[in-house]
Design a protein around this motif. Structure first.
Motif, short mmCIF file in Angstrom:
data_model
loop_
_atom_site.label_atom_id
_atom_site.label_comp_id
_atom_site.label_asym_id
_atom_site.label_seq_id
_atom_site.Cartn_x
_atom_site.Cartn_y
_atom_site.Cartn_z
N ASP A 17 0.92 -1.30 -0.12
CA ASP A 17 -0.16 0.05 -0.06
C ASP A 17 0.84 1.17 -0.03
O ASP A 17 1.54 1.49 1.06
N GLN A 18 0.95 1.78 -1.13
CA GLN A 18 1.77 3.08 -1.35
C GLN A 18 1.17 4.34 -0.74
O GLN A 18 1.92 5.56 -0.87
N GLY A 19 0.15 4.50 -0.48
CA GLY A 19 -0.76 5.50 0.11
C GLY A 19 -1.31 6.12 -1.01
O GLY A 19 -1.33 5.91 -2.07
N ASP A 20 -2.35 6.96 -0.58
CA ASP A 20 -3.20 7.84 -1.48
C ASP A 20 -3.85 6.85 -2.67
O ASP A 20 -4.11 7.21 -3.92
N GLY A 21 -4.23 5.58 -2.18
CA GLY A 21 -5.10 4.85 -2.77
C GLY A 21 -3.84 4.02 -3.94
O GLY A 21 -4.70 3.15 -4.98
N ARG A 22 -2.77 4.06 -3.88
CA ARG A 22 -1.93 3.65 -4.96
C ARG A 22 -1.41 2.19 -4.16
O ARG A 22 -0.96 2.39 -3.14
N HIS A 23 -1.06 1.24 -5.09
CA HIS A 23 -0.73 0.16 -4.81
C HIS A 23 0.10 -0.62 -5.67
O HIS A 23 -0.17 -0.68 -6.85
#
Length: 222
Positions: free
Chosen positions: A53-59
């Motif tokens: 989970d990269q944050g801000d909805g980015r994976h």
């Protein structure tokens, strides 16, 4: 003939208890596998691309090991649900028998068999109280088996530790925890596996005591 002690009103419990023990063994194995995969993640180390989970909805795309952990985690969740269903079926049956054997109304009503696990605060003692009542009705002269307290203590550790049965994090978040600090995860896993083993011992002890009482009443009732 005493209607409360009439054998037809008492249900056999050995069959359902065997199902519970098998379900507990499967759940324990699934949680052991979860712990092993968490160790593998910790040993492998977090990829240079960062957590899933990269944050801000980015994976980012999952690694092979992370994909495998998702599968192991899902199997563990399914095994836990099946185990819970089997355990509640057993608890309902032995509770009904306990009420018939004691000839009195039990302290915890029928709804508490399910609600006792989810109502805040009450879930710290109600399920154990139901099990203790079942034991007293099945074998009034015997002390409460040690497996009851062991099971309940380990259950609370595994369920309420924040990383065990009731953690709200996603699987990707758990993977990130395994990379950064796997120890709390392993402690919770060990508590859940230990609780499953203690629960199996408890189910066997209470089932045996209640079944012996039922069988002892049959000649008198007949």
């Amino acid at each position: 003939m005493n209607g409360d002690m009439d054998p037809p009103a008492l249900s056999p419990v050995r069959g359902v208890s065997r199902c519970v023990v098998v379900a507990l063994a499967v759940a324990g194995a699934a949680w052991t596998a979860r712990g092993i995969w968490q160790i593998r993640l910790a040993v492998a180390g977090r990829p240079v691309s960062g957590p899933p989970d990269q944050g801000d909805g980015r994976h980012r795309p999952l690694t092979t090991l992370e994909n495998a952990y998702h599968l192991v985690s899902t199997c563990g969740d399914l095994a836990t649900v099946l185990c819970a269903i089997a355990f509640l079926a057993w608890l309902l049956r032995v509770r009904d028998n306990a009420r018939a054997l004691s000839g009195r109304r039990l302290r915890y009503g029928l709804p508490w068999v399910c609600l006792g696990w989810v109502v805040p605060i009450a879930n710290f003692w109600v399920p154990r109280g139901i099990v203790a009542e079942v034991h007293r009705a099945g074998d009034p002269e015997a002390r409460l088996p040690r497996s009851v307290n062991l099971w309940w203590g380990l259950w609370l550790i595994g369920a309420l530790s924040g990383v065990g049965l009731m953690y709200a994090d996603s699987t990707d978040a758990v993977i990130a925890r395994a990379y950064s600090d796997v120890t709390p995860l392993l402690v919770a896993d060990a508590a859940v596996v230990g609780a499953a083993l203690a629960c199996a011992l408890m189910v066997r002890a209470l089932t045996g005591a209640q079944q012996r009482r039922i069988e002892a009443l049959r000649p008198v009732s007949e």
